[in-house]
Enzyme design. Structure first.
Site, short mmCIF file in Angstrom:
data_model
loop_
_atom_site.label_atom_id
_atom_site.label_comp_id
_atom_site.label_asym_id
_atom_site.label_seq_id
_atom_site.Cartn_x
_atom_site.Cartn_y
_atom_site.Cartn_z
N HIS A 147 0.84 -1.21 0.00
CA HIS A 147 0.00 0.00 0.00
C HIS A 147 0.87 1.25 0.00
CE1 HIS A 147 -3.17 2.86 0.95
NE2 HIS A 147 -2.49 3.24 2.02
N GLU A 213 -10.89 2.22 3.10
CA GLU A 213 -9.59 1.58 3.35
C GLU A 213 -9.82 0.30 4.14
OE1 GLU A 213 -6.87 4.50 5.04
OE2 GLU A 213 -6.25 5.08 3.01
N GLU A 215 -8.84 -2.26 6.52
CA GLU A 215 -7.85 -2.31 7.60
C GLU A 215 -8.29 -3.29 8.68
OE1 GLU A 215 -6.19 1.30 9.02
OE2 GLU A 215 -6.71 2.46 7.22
N GLN A 254 -7.35 14.86 0.94
CA GLN A 254 -6.10 14.35 1.50
C GLN A 254 -4.88 14.83 0.71
OE1 GLN A 254 -5.96 10.06 1.42
NE2 GLN A 254 -3.90 9.93 2.27
N TYR A 258 -2.23 17.20 2.88
CA TYR A 258 -1.39 16.36 3.74
C TYR A 258 0.06 16.81 3.88
CZ TYR A 258 1.36 13.80 0.21
OH TYR A 258 2.25 13.45 -0.76
N LYS A 267 -9.52 12.47 6.45
CA LYS A 267 -9.62 11.20 7.17
C LYS A 267 -10.58 11.23 8.35
CE LYS A 267 -6.17 8.84 5.21
NZ LYS A 267 -6.29 7.48 4.70
N THR A 363 -4.18 0.72 5.44
CA THR A 363 -4.74 -0.07 4.35
C THR A 363 -3.88 -1.29 4.08
OG1 THR A 363 -5.49 1.99 3.37
CG2 THR A 363 -5.52 0.03 1.96
#
Ligand code: CA
Length: 428
Positions: A147, A213, A215, A254, A258, A267, A363
């Site tokens: 990822h 995502e 997870e 994002q 970021y 997020k 992720t």
């Protein structure tokens, strides 16, 4: 009976549980449910039922468990597992063991009890499954090499996709605990700043690149004192269990926001957590080696033995009026940094852990194209639309789309399942 004996493939419950069901007697994950009559209660999942732990406590089935002390029965009549987690591993183990004993096919104590069995067992479909913990803190790691490589290639430079620190430490950021919601909670499409390709200035509006995502998260059971690092060989002692986690992400927000401090509004508008937390004890048979780590991590991150777990993961998308399409099937085993390494790193500077903390893996993607755990990767940032079973395609999520994550570990005919976590996108 040792914790491992509770995982024996030969164990059977007196409740009828179909083959390959997520919740056989070897699993016994913990969660919280609610009905209008009972209010919130702690429970264990068994087959298609929830087993009400408050009822078991009231009928005296935990009376001889010294580990529970004066905490029961009220510890089982809560809106989260947090108070139960603070009792510590001996209490978690004692309750799981007692529940296993009570559900064994040859044990009549609960099965033939005139009132308790009827009162304690409710069909899962008849109750509301809640968020299992009130998250004290939420940290999101970035521990899948595939990822991190995919995202680095798309957002920065394919030739240098991994930044220099990535192979030396489990990269993470502090996320937002307040917006972690129960499975089934609708997810509102966020608005925010975004910079269209080639545009000179940003605009503010609904995200056009909303993503999921895939997870796995772990729940901290035993906290630590501020200033006290956790030696890596003790790290797993602080972990209560694992649950599915969808860290919804707005890629357009994002990618604009970021730099340089990392994820924020792209997020923190919502993450979905599954209702059931599978204990580390239930996952013991699935312990395995992780990927080789080169360069060798610094000593505080070095482990002996197997600290990864072989868990098959799945992400599926269901349009508003269409059938489900499975998008990805990576395995948790491929994660580069183990949970023990994540936790030891998190505490290495003295940061204190709290019961109920949620630490997500980041992720999870595998090396194959059908093992990519986000639409960002599956559609390669929107350049390769993903075909769905209804004939349409997706680059990112549309309103009405439901994303469902599932997971299970399986061996010797026994499946240790995680249930599922789902959420549907809407705009207002
Ligand atoms: Ca994430």
């Amino acid at each position: 009976m040792s914790a491992n004996a509770l995982n024996a493939p030969g164990l059977r419950a007196w409740i009828d549980i179909p083959f390959q069901h997520d919740f056989p007697i070897q699993n016994l994950p913990f969660g919280v449910f609610e009905t209008a009559e009972r209010g919130p209660r702690l429970a264990v999942a068994i087959g298609d039922y929830v087993l009400d732990l408050y009822v078991l406590s009231q009928f005296g089935f935990f009376d001889d468990l010294a580990e529970l002390g004066a905490a029961q029965p009220r510890v089982f009549r809560r809106r989260s597992l947090n108070a139960f987690l603070r009792l510590g591993r001996p209490a978690w183990r004692a309750v799981r063991q007692r529940v296993s004993e009570l559900l064994r096919h040859d044990n009549p104590d609960l099965r033939d009890h005139p009132d308790a069995a009827r009162d304690a067992l409710l069909r899962q479909r008849d109750v509301a499954l809640l968020r299992p913990v009130k998250p004290a803190n939420y940290t999101d790691f970035y521990s899948s090499r595939e990822h991190a490589t995919n995202v680095g290639a798309m957002f920065r430079d394919p030739a240098n996709a991994l930044l220099p620190n990535w192979l030396h430490l489990p990269v993470a950021y502090h996320g937002r605990a307040s917006s972690i919601v129960a499975s089934g909670t609708p997810i509102r499409r966020p608005r925010g700043q975004q910079l269209a390709p080639g545009a000179a200035a940003p605009t503010f509006g609904p995200s056009q690149q909303l993503d999921f995502e895939l997870e796995m998260a772990f729940v901290v059971g035993t906290g630590t004192a501020l200033g006290k690092p956790v030696p890596i060989e003790e790290a797993e002692e602080h972990i209560f269990g694992l649950c599915l986690f969808n860290d919804w992400s707005a890629r357009d927000l994002q990618s604009w926001e970021y730099v340089p401090l990392g994820p924020f509004l792209g997020k923190n508008f919502g993450s979905s957590v599954a209702p059931w937390v599978v204990t580390l004890d239930a996952l013991e048979p699935f312990r395995t080696a992780g990927p080789a780590q080169e360069p060798t991590p610094l000593p505080y991150l070095q482990t002996v033995g197997d600290h990864h777990f072989a868990i098959q993961l799945e992400a599926a998308l269901t349009p508003a009026d269409g059938p489900e399409t499975v998008l990805a099937r990576p395995n948790f085993q491929g994660l580069y940094w183990s949970m023990a390494q994540q936790l030891a790193h998190h505490a290495s500077n003295g940061c204190n852990l709290e019961a109920g903390d949620i630490y997500a893996s980041g992720t999870i993607s595998g090396p194959a194209p059908d093992e990519r755990g986000s639409l960002l990767e599956l559609s390669w940032r929107g350049t390769e639309p993903v075909p769905l079973a209804d004939g349409t395609t997706r680059t990112f999520l549309l309103d009405g789309d439901t994303v469902t994550l599932r997971a299970y570990a399986e061996k010797d005919g026994v499946r240790i399942g995680f249930g599922e976590v789902s959420g549907t996108i809407f705009s207002e």
